[in-house]
Enzyme design. Structure first.
Site, mmCIF file in Angstrom:
data_model
loop_
_atom_site.group_PDB
_atom_site.id
_atom_site.type_symbol
_atom_site.label_atom_id
_atom_site.label_comp_id
_atom_site.label_asym_id
_atom_site.label_seq_id
_atom_site.Cartn_x
_atom_site.Cartn_y
_atom_site.Cartn_z
ATOM 1 N N GLY A 221 0.785 -0.884 -0.202
ATOM 2 C CA GLY A 221 -0.123 0.329 0.158
ATOM 3 C C GLY A 221 1.004 1.306 0.165
ATOM 4 N N ASP A 248 0.863 5.825 -10.968
ATOM 5 C CA ASP A 248 -0.183 6.880 -11.944
ATOM 6 C C ASP A 248 -1.326 6.836 -11.590
ATOM 7 O OD1 ASP A 248 2.760 7.212 -13.286
ATOM 8 O OD2 ASP A 248 1.759 5.823 -14.849
#
Length: 308
Positions: A221, A248
């Site tokens: 994460g 992205d």
């Protein structure tokens, strides 16, 4: 409007093969082409989230023409600056048997001083209508290593918040220009600071000039170190697939949360869910909205007492 800058755009090509075997010929079962480069991936995700986006950077040559043709029917507005060189291609080969991806990245075109000057003029004009700007990816040949630092200073002068997502010396110099947010991964943090502890390294980066650091921890994460506090967000389970564009998508989640003024736990949950949904998508830099919506409430966000 959110502005994304991709100085080294790319034509992303994804090949799918039943199994990738070294030294063997392969029958490709599927081919996909997408306009790529980190900032273009960010812009597509932002548009899917309902935000007006403008993309700028450079595009040129035959592959640049294909990139712009593919970009034309999409929501992000094309403000790319033409160059005489050929836009690079990136090739992702996806092994259907394992879900793993092999990435091949070409170098970008050499940008001339006149082309850089044309970009700076366009960038200054675009900042006038921007709520936030993302500076993303590598620098093409011909662009000086302090380019992102220069663009950060110009954005700060215009009062526009900046997210920087790059690596190496451009990242180091960019941080010294005091961007609002940087999003390195764990390896980039270690290379920058010499520390393999992401939290310690993130605090170091903040001391060097970044207002906020959000570290990408891959399958574990993201970690956010901010003046308001410290949070960590993790996906519900490890996901396998094509990682192209996953970081992205996370940037898009962070930027959209910024302009929507979401609290940090919601920004991080969105970023992690978008990243995981992108890994699971069959084509580079894409994500399935339903998958994202299913993952979002499953992201676990943990708050810590303070941020150093």
């Amino acid at each position: 409007m959110i502005l994304t800058v991709t100085l080294n755009t790319a034509l992303d090509i994804t090949y799918r093969v039943p199994a990738l075997t070294p030294h063997a010929s392969h029958r490709v079962t599927d081919v996909a082409e997408r306009p790529g480069g980190k900032g273009l991936n960010v812009a597509r995700v932002l548009a899917a989230l309902g935000h007006d986006t403008v993309v700028t950077g450079f595009a040129g040559g035959p592959s640049g023409a294909v990139l712009r043709d593919l970009l034309a029917p999409l929501a992000p507005v094309d403000a790319l600056v033409p160059v005489s060189g050929n836009t690079r291609r990136t090739v992702a080969v996806v092994d259907a048997a394992t879900g793993d991806t092999t990435q091949l990245n070409e170098p970008g075109p050499t940008v001339t001083p006149d082309e850089w000057a044309a970009f700076l003029a366009s960038y200054a004009e675009l900042l006038g209508g921007a709520e936030a700007v993302a500076l993303c990816g590598s620098l093409p040949p011909g662009i000086h290593v302090g380019a992102y630092a220069e663009l950060i200073r110009r954005a700060r002068t215009a009062g526009v918040p900046v997210l920087l997502d790059t690596s190496g010396e451009p990242l180091r110099r960019g941080i010294a220009a005091r961007p609002g947010l940087v999003k390195p991964n764990a390896d980039e943090l270690a290379q920058l600071t010499g520390s393999r502890d992401p939290l310690r390294a993130a605090h170091d980066v903040r001391r060097r000039g970044a207002h906020t650091v959000v570290a990408s921890l891959g399958a574990d994460g993201m970690l956010a170190t901010t003046p308001e506090g410290l949070w960590q967000a993790a996906p519900p389970a490890r996901v396998k697939g094509n990682p192209t564009g996953a970081g992205d998508s996370a940037v898009a989640g962070l930027l959209s949360g910024l302009v929507e003024q979401l609290p940090w736990p919601e920004r991080l949950a969105r970023a992690v869910a978008l990243s995981a949904a992108t890994v699971l998508a069959p084509a580079a830099g894409e994500f399935d909205v339903r998958t994202y919506e299913d993952l979002l409430p499953q992201v676990e966000v943990t708050a810590h007492a303070t941020a150093a």
